[in-house]
Motif scaffolding. Structure first.
Motif, PDB file in Angstrom:
ATOM      1  N   ASN A   2       0.825  -1.197   0.000  1.00 23.20           N
ATOM      2  CA  ASN A   2       0.000   0.000   0.000  1.00 23.20           C
ATOM      3  C   ASN A   2       0.867   1.258   0.000  1.00 23.20           C
ATOM      4  OD1 ASN A   2       0.826   0.548   2.685  1.00 23.20           O
ATOM      5  ND2 ASN A   2      -0.831  -0.740   3.499  1.00 23.20           N
ATOM      6  N   ASP A   3       0.195   2.443  -0.085  1.00 24.25           N
ATOM      7  CA  ASP A   3       0.939   3.711  -0.187  1.00 24.25           C
ATOM      8  C   ASP A   3       1.839   3.933   1.018  1.00 24.25           C
ATOM      9  OD1 ASP A   3      -1.705   5.627  -1.832  1.00 24.25           O
ATOM     10  OD2 ASP A   3      -0.192   4.234  -2.605  1.00 24.25           O
ATOM     11  N   SER A   4       1.331   3.619   2.204  1.00 24.37           N
ATOM     12  CA  SER A   4       2.123   3.811   3.422  1.00 24.37           C
ATOM     13  C   SER A   4       3.381   2.941   3.400  1.00 24.37           C
ATOM     14  CB  SER A   4       1.279   3.489   4.655  1.00 24.37           C
ATOM     15  OG  SER A   4       2.053   3.580   5.826  1.00 24.37           O
ATOM     16  N   GLU A   5       3.226   1.698   2.951  1.00 23.19           N
ATOM     17  CA  GLU A   5       4.375   0.797   2.891  1.00 23.19           C
ATOM     18  C   GLU A   5       5.388   1.264   1.857  1.00 23.19           C
ATOM     19  OE1 GLU A   5       2.166  -2.722   2.085  1.00 23.19           O
ATOM     20  OE2 GLU A   5       2.308  -3.444   4.162  1.00 23.19           O
ATOM     21  N   ARG A   6       4.884   1.777   0.717  1.00 21.29           N
ATOM     22  CA  ARG A   6       5.796   2.285  -0.313  1.00 21.29           C
ATOM     23  C   ARG A   6       6.580   3.487   0.194  1.00 21.29           C
ATOM     24  NH1 ARG A   6       1.879   0.415  -4.086  1.00 21.29           N
ATOM     25  NH2 ARG A   6       0.601   2.280  -3.794  1.00 21.29           N
ATOM     26  N   GLN A   7       5.884   4.374   0.938  1.00 19.10           N
ATOM     27  CA  GLN A   7       6.568   5.539   1.509  1.00 19.10           C
ATOM     28  C   GLN A   7       7.651   5.110   2.490  1.00 19.10           C
ATOM     29  OE1 GLN A   7       3.664   8.222   3.229  1.00 19.10           O
ATOM     30  NE2 GLN A   7       4.217   9.767   1.734  1.00 19.10           N
ATOM     31  N   THR A   8       7.333   4.159   3.331  1.00 22.63           N
ATOM     32  CA  THR A   8       8.301   3.667   4.314  1.00 22.63           C
ATOM     33  C   THR A   8       9.508   3.053   3.619  1.00 22.63           C
ATOM     34  OG1 THR A   8       6.547   3.244   5.906  1.00 22.63           O
ATOM     35  CG2 THR A   8       8.633   2.102   6.254  1.00 22.63           C
ATOM     36  N   ALA A   9       9.267   2.280   2.570  1.00 22.25           N
ATOM     37  CA  ALA A   9      10.357   1.643   1.837  1.00 22.25           C
ATOM     38  C   ALA A   9      11.245   2.681   1.169  1.00 22.25           C
ATOM     39  CB  ALA A   9       9.795   0.684   0.796  1.00 22.25           C
ATOM     40  N   ALA A  10      10.627   3.744   0.627  1.00 19.76           N
ATOM     41  CA  ALA A  10      11.408   4.793  -0.038  1.00 19.76           C
ATOM     42  C   ALA A  10      12.317   5.503   0.949  1.00 19.76           C
ATOM     43  CB  ALA A  10      10.460   5.800  -0.706  1.00 19.76           C
ATOM     44  N   VAL A  11      11.776   5.798   2.147  1.00 17.68           N
ATOM     45  CA  VAL A  11      12.591   6.452   3.159  1.00 17.68           C
ATOM     46  C   VAL A  11      13.748   5.553   3.576  1.00 17.68           C
ATOM     47  CG1 VAL A  11      12.623   7.276   5.539  1.00 17.68           C
ATOM     48  CG2 VAL A  11      10.757   7.947   4.023  1.00 17.68           C
ATOM     49  N   ARG A  13      15.285   3.386   1.884  1.00 18.60           N
ATOM     50  CA  ARG A  13      16.306   3.266   0.842  1.00 18.60           C
ATOM     51  C   ARG A  13      17.125   4.538   0.691  1.00 18.60           C
ATOM     52  NH1 ARG A  13      12.103   0.636  -1.990  1.00 18.60           N
ATOM     53  NH2 ARG A  13      11.630   2.560  -3.100  1.00 18.60           N
ATOM     54  N   ARG A  14      16.647   5.625   1.248  1.00 21.60           N
ATOM     55  CA  ARG A  14      17.357   6.889   1.073  1.00 21.60           C
ATOM     56  C   ARG A  14      18.709   6.853   1.788  1.00 21.60           C
ATOM     57  NH1 ARG A  14      15.724  12.987   3.169  1.00 21.60           N
ATOM     58  NH2 ARG A  14      17.502  14.035   2.189  1.00 21.60           N
ATOM     59  N   SER A  15      19.695   7.496   1.175  1.00 17.24           N
ATOM     60  CA  SER A  15      20.994   7.639   1.830  1.00 17.24           C
ATOM     61  C   SER A  15      21.393   9.102   1.820  1.00 17.24           C
ATOM     62  CB  SER A  15      22.061   6.799   1.130  1.00 17.24           C
ATOM     63  OG  SER A  15      22.295   7.292  -0.180  1.00 17.24           O
ATOM     64  N   ILE A  16      22.280   9.460   2.724  1.00 20.94           N
ATOM     65  CA  ILE A  16      22.810  10.820   2.751  1.00 20.94           C
ATOM     66  C   ILE A  16      24.267  10.776   3.193  1.00 20.94           C
ATOM     67  CG2 ILE A  16      22.211  11.425   5.147  1.00 20.94           C
ATOM     68  CD1 ILE A  16      21.167  14.149   3.683  1.00 20.94           C
ATOM     69  N   ASP A  17      25.034  11.677   2.652  1.00 23.19           N
ATOM     70  CA  ASP A  17      26.452  11.796   2.991  1.00 23.19           C
ATOM     71  C   ASP A  17      26.620  12.748   4.165  1.00 23.19           C
ATOM     72  OD1 ASP A  17      29.396  11.645   2.290  1.00 23.19           O
ATOM     73  OD2 ASP A  17      29.080  13.782   1.961  1.00 23.19           O
ATOM     74  N   LEU A  18      27.538  12.431   5.052  1.00 19.47           N
ATOM     75  CA  LEU A  18      27.961  13.371   6.095  1.00 19.47           C
ATOM     76  C   LEU A  18      29.398  13.742   5.796  1.00 19.47           C
ATOM     77  CD1 LEU A  18      26.603  11.712   9.387  1.00 19.47           C
ATOM     78  CD2 LEU A  18      25.411  13.194   7.745  1.00 19.47           C
ATOM     79  N   ASN A  19      29.664  15.040   5.646  1.00 18.54           N
ATOM     80  CA  ASN A  19      31.034  15.482   5.374  1.00 18.54           C
ATOM     81  C   ASN A  19      31.527  16.421   6.465  1.00 18.54           C
ATOM     82  OD1 ASN A  19      31.465  18.480   4.326  1.00 18.54           O
ATOM     83  ND2 ASN A  19      29.487  17.832   3.477  1.00 18.54           N
ATOM     84  N   ALA A  20      32.834  16.409   6.680  1.00 13.78           N
ATOM     85  CA  ALA A  20      33.448  17.318   7.648  1.00 13.78           C
ATOM     86  C   ALA A  20      34.613  18.040   6.980  1.00 13.78           C
ATOM     87  CB  ALA A  20      33.938  16.561   8.878  1.00 13.78           C
ATOM     88  N   ASP A  21      34.799  19.307   7.339  1.00 10.46           N
ATOM     89  CA  ASP A  21      35.923  20.108   6.851  1.00 10.46           C
ATOM     90  C   ASP A  21      37.109  19.868   7.785  1.00 10.46           C
ATOM     91  OD1 ASP A  21      34.071  21.079   5.054  1.00 10.46           O
ATOM     92  OD2 ASP A  21      33.681  22.911   6.181  1.00 10.46           O
ATOM     93  N   LEU A  22      38.160  19.231   7.263  1.00 10.27           N
ATOM     94  CA  LEU A  22      39.244  18.749   8.117  1.00 10.27           C
ATOM     95  C   LEU A  22      40.614  19.165   7.584  1.00 10.27           C
ATOM     96  CD1 LEU A  22      37.873  15.119   8.719  1.00 10.27           C
ATOM     97  CD2 LEU A  22      37.502  17.171  10.128  1.00 10.27           C
ATOM     98  N   GLY A  23      41.658  18.811   8.366  1.00  9.90           N
ATOM     99  CA  GLY A  23      43.030  19.129   7.980  1.00  9.90           C
ATOM    100  C   GLY A  23      43.434  20.561   8.271  1.00  9.90           C
ATOM    101  N   GLU A  24      42.605  21.266   9.063  1.00  8.71           N
ATOM    102  CA  GLU A  24      42.849  22.692   9.319  1.00  8.71           C
ATOM    103  C   GLU A  24      43.607  22.944  10.620  1.00  8.71           C
ATOM    104  OE1 GLU A  24      38.880  24.451   7.071  1.00  8.71           O
ATOM    105  OE2 GLU A  24      38.679  23.627   9.089  1.00  8.71           O
ATOM    106  N   GLY A  25      43.992  21.859  11.300  1.00  9.70           N
ATOM    107  CA  GLY A  25      44.785  22.015  12.507  1.00  9.70           C
ATOM    108  C   GLY A  25      44.003  21.964  13.800  1.00  9.70           C
ATOM    109  N   GLN A 237      15.606   7.911  11.289  1.00 11.48           N
ATOM    110  CA  GLN A 237      14.676   8.017  10.167  1.00 11.48           C
ATOM    111  C   GLN A 237      14.901   6.929   9.124  1.00 11.48           C
ATOM    112  OE1 GLN A 237      14.031  11.910   8.528  1.00 11.48           O
ATOM    113  NE2 GLN A 237      14.317  12.940  10.477  1.00 11.48           N
ATOM    114  N   GLY A 238      15.768   5.983   9.438  1.00 16.20           N
ATOM    115  CA  GLY A 238      16.017   4.882   8.513  1.00 16.20           C
ATOM    116  C   GLY A 238      16.834   5.274   7.297  1.00 16.20           C
TER     117      GLY A 238
END
Length: 246
Positions: A2-11, A13-25, A237-238
């Motif tokens: 159903n729509d709710s299950e599809r929404q949950t599955a989409a979330v 599957r989502r990925s996101i990158d975490l980046n940090a600004d480094l090497g600055e001492g 948030q999965g």
């Protein structure tokens, strides 16, 4: 399904990158590398030194963290956060030299440079000033690398026109203005350190489907706390934490 299950599955599957600004001492680089998927490494102009940069590159490689170049203005006293009036050609050469320097250090260690994210005032001016943006884009295009910047900006438009891959970035520890730009650092409350404010900001940023990477400023005393809070919210948030380069 159903729509709710599809929404949950989409979330899920989502990925996101975490980046940090480094090497600055600053002291939290190694701890942050245990918490992020990408690292924007200083090129030694606005901050840092070759030994610190090499150490950061090696540590990133050991942890499987993707490395990018973090070029900035030649302004160590102002930490690269003071605006400058440069021509397109000046910006192009400034960025080309710094990416080349980091690339040489990386090749010595077997660490490839896989994206470019400008630092400080160079980053901010490039979002809205055509001469600065074009110089940055000309330099990055010669390396054939993805470029990080804020979504919906002049820089994004020009990058797409030049055929560059543009990676939309957001800042959990920064306050935003109504027009979507960052509140200048010299204004009160521009940098968020309160955990609840950071959490609210993270949830709002995650709701923007354009955003592919979230930045943690390695020079902030609250960097580790922000990183831990950010990871907890993302995972609750999965959403999978993974570099935008896979």
């Amino acid at each position: 399904m159903n729509d709710s299950e599809r929404q949950t599955a989409a979330v899920a599957r989502r990925s996101i990158d975490l980046n940090a600004d480094l090497g600055e001492g600053f002291p939290n680089d190694l701890a942050l590398l245990d918490r992020v998927s990408s690292a924007s490494v200083c090129c030694g102009v606005h901050a840092g030194d070759p030994d610190a940069i090499r150490h950061t590159l090696q540590a990133a490689a050991e942890r499987g963290v993707v490395v990018g170049a973090h070029p900035g203005y030649r302004d160590r006293e102002g930490f690269g956060r003071r605006e400058q009036d440069l021509s397109t050609e000046d910006v192009e050469l400034l960025v080309l030299d710094q990416v080349a320097d980091l690339d040489r250090l990386g090749r010595d260690l077997g660490v490839p440079i896989r994206f470019v994210k400008p630092h400080g005032a160079l980053y901010n001016q490039a979002q809205r000033q055509e001469e600065i943006a074009r110089g940055l884009i000309k330099a990055v295009a010669q390396w054939g690398l993805p470029l990080l910047g804020q979504p919906g900006t002049l820089l994004e438009t020009l990058a797409h026109s030049a055929g560059l891959r543009y990676v939309a970035e957001a800042f959990p520890d920064r306050r935003y203005k109504p027009d979507g730009s960052l509140t200048p650092r010299d204004e009160p409350g521009a940098v968020l350190s309160d955990p609840d404010e950071v959490a609210a900001n993270v949830r709002a940023l995650l709701a923007d489907a354009r955003v592919a990477t979230l930045c943690i400023h390695g020079d902030e005393p609250s960097a580790l706390a922000v990183a831990d809070r950010l990871r907890a919210i993302v995972q609750s948030q999965g959403i999978v934490i993974r570099s935008f380069l896979g």
